[in-house]
Design a protein around this motif. Structure first.
Motif, PDB file in Angstrom:
ATOM      1  N   VAL A  71       0.838  -1.196   0.000  1.00 50.73           N
ATOM      2  CA  VAL A  71       0.000   0.000   0.000  1.00 50.73           C
ATOM      3  C   VAL A  71       0.874   1.248   0.000  1.00 50.73           C
ATOM      4  N   ALA A  72       1.852   1.292   0.902  1.00 45.68           N
ATOM      5  CA  ALA A  72       2.750   2.451   0.982  1.00 45.68           C
ATOM      6  C   ALA A  72       3.464   2.677  -0.334  1.00 45.68           C
ATOM      7  N   GLU A  73       3.884   1.589  -0.969  1.00 43.65           N
ATOM      8  CA  GLU A  73       4.611   1.706  -2.233  1.00 43.65           C
ATOM      9  C   GLU A  73       3.746   2.291  -3.332  1.00 43.65           C
ATOM     10  N   VAL A  74       2.520   1.785  -3.511  1.00 38.98           N
ATOM     11  CA  VAL A  74       1.709   2.258  -4.636  1.00 38.98           C
ATOM     12  C   VAL A  74       1.219   3.687  -4.429  1.00 38.98           C
ATOM     13  N   TYR A  75       1.179   4.148  -3.174  1.00 42.90           N
ATOM     14  CA  TYR A  75       0.760   5.533  -2.939  1.00 42.90           C
ATOM     15  C   TYR A  75       1.926   6.518  -2.928  1.00 42.90           C
ATOM     16  N   PHE A  76       3.049   6.142  -2.319  1.00 43.16           N
ATOM     17  CA  PHE A  76       4.075   7.135  -1.992  1.00 43.16           C
ATOM     18  C   PHE A  76       5.374   7.021  -2.789  1.00 43.16           C
ATOM     19  N   GLU A  77       5.616   5.920  -3.496  1.00 40.11           N
ATOM     20  CA  GLU A  77       6.891   5.768  -4.195  1.00 40.11           C
ATOM     21  C   GLU A  77       6.957   6.641  -5.444  1.00 40.11           C
ATOM     22  N   THR A  78       8.112   6.602  -6.127  1.00 30.38           N
ATOM     23  CA  THR A  78       8.395   7.482  -7.267  1.00 30.38           C
ATOM     24  C   THR A  78       7.331   7.399  -8.348  1.00 30.38           C
ATOM     25  N   ASN A  79       6.876   6.199  -8.658  1.00 34.57           N
ATOM     26  CA  ASN A  79       5.823   6.019  -9.657  1.00 34.57           C
ATOM     27  C   ASN A  79       4.472   5.740  -9.008  1.00 34.57           C
ATOM     28  N   GLY A  80       4.254   6.338  -7.832  1.00 37.36           N
ATOM     29  CA  GLY A  80       3.049   6.062  -7.066  1.00 37.36           C
ATOM     30  C   GLY A  80       1.889   6.977  -7.405  1.00 37.36           C
ATOM     31  N   ILE A  81       0.781   6.686  -6.777  1.00 37.13           N
ATOM     32  CA  ILE A  81      -0.473   7.392  -7.035  1.00 37.13           C
ATOM     33  C   ILE A  81      -0.354   8.889  -6.797  1.00 37.13           C
ATOM     34  N   PHE A  82       0.336   9.287  -5.721  1.00 33.84           N
ATOM     35  CA  PHE A  82       0.376  10.705  -5.370  1.00 33.84           C
ATOM     36  C   PHE A  82       1.185  11.556  -6.347  1.00 33.84           C
ATOM     37  N   THR A  83       1.910  10.935  -7.244  1.00 36.05           N
ATOM     38  CA  THR A  83       2.664  11.727  -8.238  1.00 36.05           C
ATOM     39  C   THR A  83       1.776  12.234  -9.364  1.00 36.05           C
ATOM     40  N   THR A  84       0.589  11.625  -9.551  1.00 35.97           N
ATOM     41  CA  THR A  84      -0.244  12.007 -10.697  1.00 35.97           C
ATOM     42  C   THR A  84      -1.706  12.259 -10.364  1.00 35.97           C
ATOM     43  N   VAL A  85      -2.162  11.889  -9.177  1.00 33.80           N
ATOM     44  CA  VAL A  85      -3.584  11.976  -8.877  1.00 33.80           C
ATOM     45  C   VAL A  85      -4.069  13.412  -9.008  1.00 33.80           C
ATOM     46  N   LYS A  86      -5.253  13.576  -9.593  1.00 30.68           N
ATOM     47  CA  LYS A  86      -5.755  14.925  -9.849  1.00 30.68           C
ATOM     48  C   LYS A  86      -6.571  15.449  -8.670  1.00 30.68           C
ATOM     49  N   LYS A  87      -6.559  16.754  -8.520  1.00 34.43           N
ATOM     50  CA  LYS A  87      -7.316  17.406  -7.460  1.00 34.43           C
ATOM     51  C   LYS A  87      -8.804  17.097  -7.626  1.00 34.43           C
ATOM     52  N   GLY A  88      -9.465  16.824  -6.498  1.00 31.15           N
ATOM     53  CA  GLY A  88     -10.897  16.557  -6.512  1.00 31.15           C
ATOM     54  C   GLY A  88     -11.270  15.112  -6.736  1.00 31.15           C
ATOM     55  N   SER A  89     -10.291  14.264  -6.964  1.00 33.16           N
ATOM     56  CA  SER A  89     -10.576  12.842  -7.181  1.00 33.16           C
ATOM     57  C   SER A  89     -10.670  12.113  -5.842  1.00 33.16           C
ATOM     58  N   TYR A  90     -11.000  10.834  -5.909  1.00 29.29           N
ATOM     59  CA  TYR A  90     -11.213  10.025  -4.712  1.00 29.29           C
ATOM     60  C   TYR A  90     -10.249   8.838  -4.716  1.00 29.29           C
ATOM     61  N   LEU A  91      -9.644   8.587  -3.578  1.00 27.45           N
ATOM     62  CA  LEU A  91      -8.780   7.428  -3.386  1.00 27.45           C
ATOM     63  C   LEU A  91      -9.465   6.500  -2.399  1.00 27.45           C
ATOM     64  N   ILE A  92      -9.622   5.231  -2.781  1.00 31.98           N
ATOM     65  CA  ILE A  92     -10.286   4.257  -1.911  1.00 31.98           C
ATOM     66  C   ILE A  92      -9.354   3.065  -1.742  1.00 31.98           C
ATOM     67  N   ASP A  93      -8.752   2.947  -0.571  1.00 35.82           N
ATOM     68  CA  ASP A  93      -7.899   1.791  -0.296  1.00 35.82           C
ATOM     69  C   ASP A  93      -8.748   0.711   0.346  1.00 35.82           C
ATOM     70  N   MET A  94      -8.916  -0.404  -0.378  1.00 32.43           N
ATOM     71  CA  MET A  94      -9.755  -1.506   0.087  1.00 32.43           C
ATOM     72  C   MET A  94      -8.921  -2.665   0.626  1.00 32.43           C
ATOM     73  N   THR A  95      -7.607  -2.467   0.664  1.00 28.73           N
ATOM     74  CA  THR A  95      -6.711  -3.424   1.305  1.00 28.73           C
ATOM     75  C   THR A  95      -6.949  -3.413   2.812  1.00 28.73           C
ATOM     76  N   THR A  96      -6.786  -4.560   3.458  1.00 24.06           N
ATOM     77  CA  THR A  96      -6.730  -4.554   4.917  1.00 24.06           C
ATOM     78  C   THR A  96      -5.308  -4.195   5.314  1.00 24.06           C
ATOM     79  N   THR A  97      -5.160  -3.070   5.977  1.00 23.80           N
ATOM     80  CA  THR A  97      -3.828  -2.559   6.281  1.00 23.80           C
ATOM     81  C   THR A  97      -3.844  -1.843   7.628  1.00 23.80           C
TER      82      THR A  97
END
Length: 291
Positions: A71-97
């Protein structure tokens, strides 16, 4: 909310993605092992080469991966979600973490004008396939209401639990309950077998009474058939129980049943059984391979 990025196409993700496609959503997918996503691309999903690409210009990004580190990798790493996610969108983490990680994702999303929900599920592969999952949601209540129609494609029992992290804490409650239930079921089946009873008749007799549960309905027939294929992996249940143990310990709680069941599963894991389903706990009592 028509363009959905979905990261994680494993046992659970596959069924959830198929239900989204059937309801007309444009679904873009990423998985660390591309071959696991190929059947979905043949059914209409669009492959992306990275989490960043999967998140770019999407209305909603859903993650359903394995472990907190994933989870941390796909959100925070160099090619992760936070590098491209657009303002006003929704992030839903359905992993148990970890609830703490969910709070971290929420805080980072808020800085970027993005709405984040932690929404772990229960119901196993059958629930994912049939769109009948229970979904336990933490985050802002307005964001929950905005995403509810989307969540209803994947689940039937969808409950807003509270602020960021509350969904994960509720999932820990669920896993603590399951730990004792599965262990009790396996012990009961072993007792019935040693007593010379017809196991199917035993299940017919007790499963609709006070001893009945979703775990008994789902897993006991598999045990009787010798089917230990995963609806939910032992290795992932161990991960969940470790998170529950960490969270309970930080609150001054020592959960004896949880810790006993965790130890049992760890012994199975050490014996190479981690990729079996949770019903394989019955192997712990096997006379031919005693622990």
């Amino acid at each position: 909310m028509k363009k959905i990025g979905f990261i994680g196409t494993g046992i659970m993700g596959r069924g959830m993605i198929r239900n989204l496609i059937k309801q007309g959503y444009a679904v873009y997918v990423y998985n660390r092992t591309r071959s696991k996503a190929l059947p979905l691309t043949e059914e209409g999903a669009v492959w992306c080469d990275s989490p960043a690409e999967c998140a770019k210009n999407k209305d909603v990004v859903i993650t359903m991966v394995g472990y907190p580190k994933d989870v941390a990798e796909v959100y925070f790493e160099t090619n992760g979600i936070f590098t491209t996610v657009k303002k006003g969108s929704y992030l839903i983490d359905m992993t148990t973490t970890s609830p703490k990680l969910s709070e971290k994702i929420y805080a980072e999303a808020a800085k970027r004008g993005v709405f984040a929900l932690d929404a772990p599920v229960t119901g196993g592969d059958t629930g994912a396939k049939n769109g009948t999952l229970s979904i336990l949601v933490g985050g802002d209540e307005k964001a929950f209401k905005d995403c509810l129609p989307l969540l209803q494609v994947m689940g039937k029992n969808i409950v807003y639990e509270g602020p960021a992290g509350a969904g994960q804490h509720t999932k820990m409650v669920n896993q603590i309950m399951i730990a004792g239930t599965v262990a009790g079921m396996c012990e009961a089946i072993c007792y019935a077998q040693k007593s010379g009873l017809d196991l199917q008749r035993v299940l017919d007799g007790v499963s609709k009474g006070a001893a009945g549960s979703a775990q008994v309905d789902s897993l006991a027939p598999r045990i009787l058939q010798g089917d230990f294929q995963p609806g939910f992996y032992i290795k992932h249940f161990i991960k969940d129980m470790r998170i529950a143990d960490e969270e309970s310990s930080s609150r001054g709680l020592h959960l004896n049943v949880l810790n006993e069941v965790l130890d049992m599963y760890l012994k199975l894991m050490a014996d190479g059984e981690g990729n079996l389903g949770t019903q394989a706990l019955v192997k712990y009592y096997d006379d031919d391979d005693p622990y």
